[in-house]
Enzyme design. Structure first.
Site, PDB file in Angstrom:
ATOM      1  CE  LYS A   1      12.442  -4.610  -8.692  1.00 51.30           C
ATOM      2  NZ  LYS A   1      13.761  -5.555  -8.297  1.00 51.30           N
TER       3      LYS A   1
HETATM    4  C1  LIG Z   1      14.297  -6.603  -9.383  1.00 54.74           C
HETATM    5  C2  LIG Z   1      15.740  -6.599  -9.309  1.00 54.74           C
HETATM    6  C3  LIG Z   1      16.402  -7.328 -10.498  1.00 54.74           C
HETATM    7  C4  LIG Z   1      15.562  -7.541 -11.769  1.00 54.74           C
HETATM    8  O1  LIG Z   1      15.110  -6.665 -12.498  1.00 54.74           O
HETATM    9  P1  LIG Z   1      14.140  -6.609 -13.673  1.00 54.74           P
HETATM   10  O2  LIG Z   1      13.774  -5.435 -14.200  1.00 54.74           O
HETATM   11  O3  LIG Z   1      13.068  -7.392 -13.183  1.00 54.74           O
HETATM   12  O4  LIG Z   1      14.772  -7.621 -14.825  1.00 54.74           O
HETATM   13  C5  LIG Z   1      17.626  -7.547 -10.434  1.00 54.74           C
HETATM   14  N1  LIG Z   1      18.262  -7.429  -9.440  1.00 54.74           N
HETATM   15  C6  LIG Z   1      17.642  -6.629  -8.146  1.00 54.74           C
HETATM   16  C7  LIG Z   1      18.677  -6.460  -6.899  1.00 54.74           C
HETATM   17  C8  LIG Z   1      16.348  -6.472  -8.133  1.00 54.74           C
HETATM   18  O5  LIG Z   1      15.789  -5.858  -7.227  1.00 54.74           O
END
Ligand SMILES: *Cc1c(COP(=O)(O)O)cnc(C)c1O
Length: 431
Positions: free
Chosen positions: A107
């Protein structure tokens, strides 16, 4: 580039307005009016291009005239200032490691891009922007780190007390400056509900310029396309890869599909879910039934009503049959996830985190029927973020990543509030 609302009851807006608003006034998600096609040469020359050049070329059409070239190049440079290595686990499966950013989860890229766009837009605004965001763990840290020190923007993070991992908590409570953490005596769903209500509250609208920083915001969602280009840059296979993506809100995989529509060769996308299986069930039965989320060991994917799935359907013109030719979705249990972490570690010494393990398992199952299809998973978080699960399973101590900054528990600073909209509202209005 103009963006329309998927509810079709709100006017079209520019990139800038879409980022500042987060969500359309009719509660729809913003979606780009046209999907750019990248030049053939660009895809052919991918291996020789820098990650900054790729980032600029991919993002420019989405930003349009709202940010001039020089400023956008700087934003992209700052966004992708770490590595995205494609690491081979075995002959059939590689891992695109997206955890080399400051908070060790994927993220970081979306949060850094969005924060810098907001910082740029602030130069022509007088009122401060306030980001209000709920987190189940990774979003909070990435947003806190990405927005730290950005002029004209403050961030207020709501997180469920005692329900995020120790590293996650320190990442979102030790920043200070323009970052404030509200420790809510409740669940993630409570935090999310409070944030939703805040966006609709007239008193708060008067007092604040509120926006969100979850993957609904195009400023966070769209730059996630870059991972897929970086993965393909390093891809050595004869055929395009099958890509397996650990999915919760489906923002990341939806960005990958956009990249593919723009010209990136991909054989197939697998949305790998934990037992929160709203989309896998839909793909099987055609029945879309959102439900309450169930807690799992891959907690960033504990989502019962994935907000970005409507964007995926939009890309395929709402036709599930078309979608099936490029995309499938499966559900993996916690038991299977643990068994996968253990089996892969024992055989190869590669350490998967629970989210990456869900993707690995899904890809392995897919390949058991299509043995010539090679591919990679997106490894979305560093295993050190989930020490409890992994250390007890493998009897090892997970080392901190290189260049990790040690966060000091004594620096934790949070404001404890009850899990009610009223308590958060009165805190916001009394500052
Ligand atoms: C947020 C997150 C996801 C999910 O991603 P999306 O875009 O919401 O599908 C998967 N793995 C980790 C470690 C995350 O922080």
């Amino acid at each position: 580039m103009q963006y329309y609302s998927l509810q079709h009851q709100a006017p079209k807006v520019s990139f800038k307005e879409a980022v500042l608003k987060g969500q359309a006034p009719d509660k729809g998600l913003y979606f780009p009016e046209a999907l750019p096609k990248l030049p053939k040469d660009f895809i052919k020359n991918l291996p020789s291009l820098s990650k900054e050049e790729i980032g600029f070329t991919v993002m420019q059409p989405y930003v349009g005239e709202d940010i001039p070239e020089k400023a956008l190049r700087t934003i992209v440079e700052e966004t992708v200032s770490f590595d995205f290595p494609l690491v081979k686990i075995n002959d059939h499966i590689s891992s695109l490691e997206l955890f080399h950013g400051p908070t060790y989860a994927f993220k970081d890229v979306g949060a850094r891009f969005m924060s810098r766009c907001l910082g740029y837009f602030h130069q022509s605004e007088t009122k401060k922007t306030t980001i209000l965001v709920a987190t189940s763990g990774d979003t909070g840290g990435a947003v806190a780190n990405g927005f730290l020190g950005v002029e004209g923007v403050e961030v207020i993070i709501l997180y469920p007390s005692g329900k995020v991992s120790p590293i996650q908590e320190l990442q979102l409570t030790t920043c200070g400056q323009n970052i404030t953490a509200l420790e809510i005596e409740g669940s993630f769903d409570d935090c999310q509900a409070i944030v939703k209500q805040a966006f609709m509250d007239q008193d708060l609208k008067q007092a604040y310029n509120l926006t969100s920083a979850n993957s609904i915001n195009v400023g966070r969602w769209l730059p996630q396309q870059l991972y897929y280009f970086y993965g393909l840059q390093a891809w050595q296979g004869e055929k395009p890869p099958v890509i397996s993506v650990p999915s919760g809100n489906f923002g990341n995989i939806c960005a990958g599909i956009l990249a593919h529509i723009s010209g990136l060769p991909v054989e197939h996308f697998i949305a790998a879910c934990n037992i929160n299986d709203t989309v896998p069930v839909f793909m099987q039965t055609g029945n879309y039934q959102p439900k309450a989320s169930i807690p799992t060991i891959s907690n960033a994917m504990d989502v019962g009503s994935p907000s970005n799935f409507s964007r995926i359907l939009e890309i395929f013109g709402g036709e599930a049959e078309k979608l099936k030719t490029r995309f499938s979705s499966v559900s993996v249990t916690d038991e299977q996830t643990k068994a996968t972490i253990k089996a892969v570690y024992d055989k190869t010494k590669y350490l998967l985190d629970p989210h990456g393990a869900v993707a690995y398992r899904a890809l392995e199952d897919y390949q058991s029927e299509r043995p010539t299809d090679k591919g990679f998973i997106l490894e979305t978080a560093h295993p050190v973020k989930f020490p409890d699960v992994i250390e007890s399973l493998l009897n090892i101590k997970i080392p901190l990543p290189e260049n990790a900054t040690q966060l000091n528990p004594a620096d934790k600073c949070s404001i404890e509030l009850a899990a009610s909209f009223e308590s958060v509202k009165s805190w916001l209005l009394s500052r």
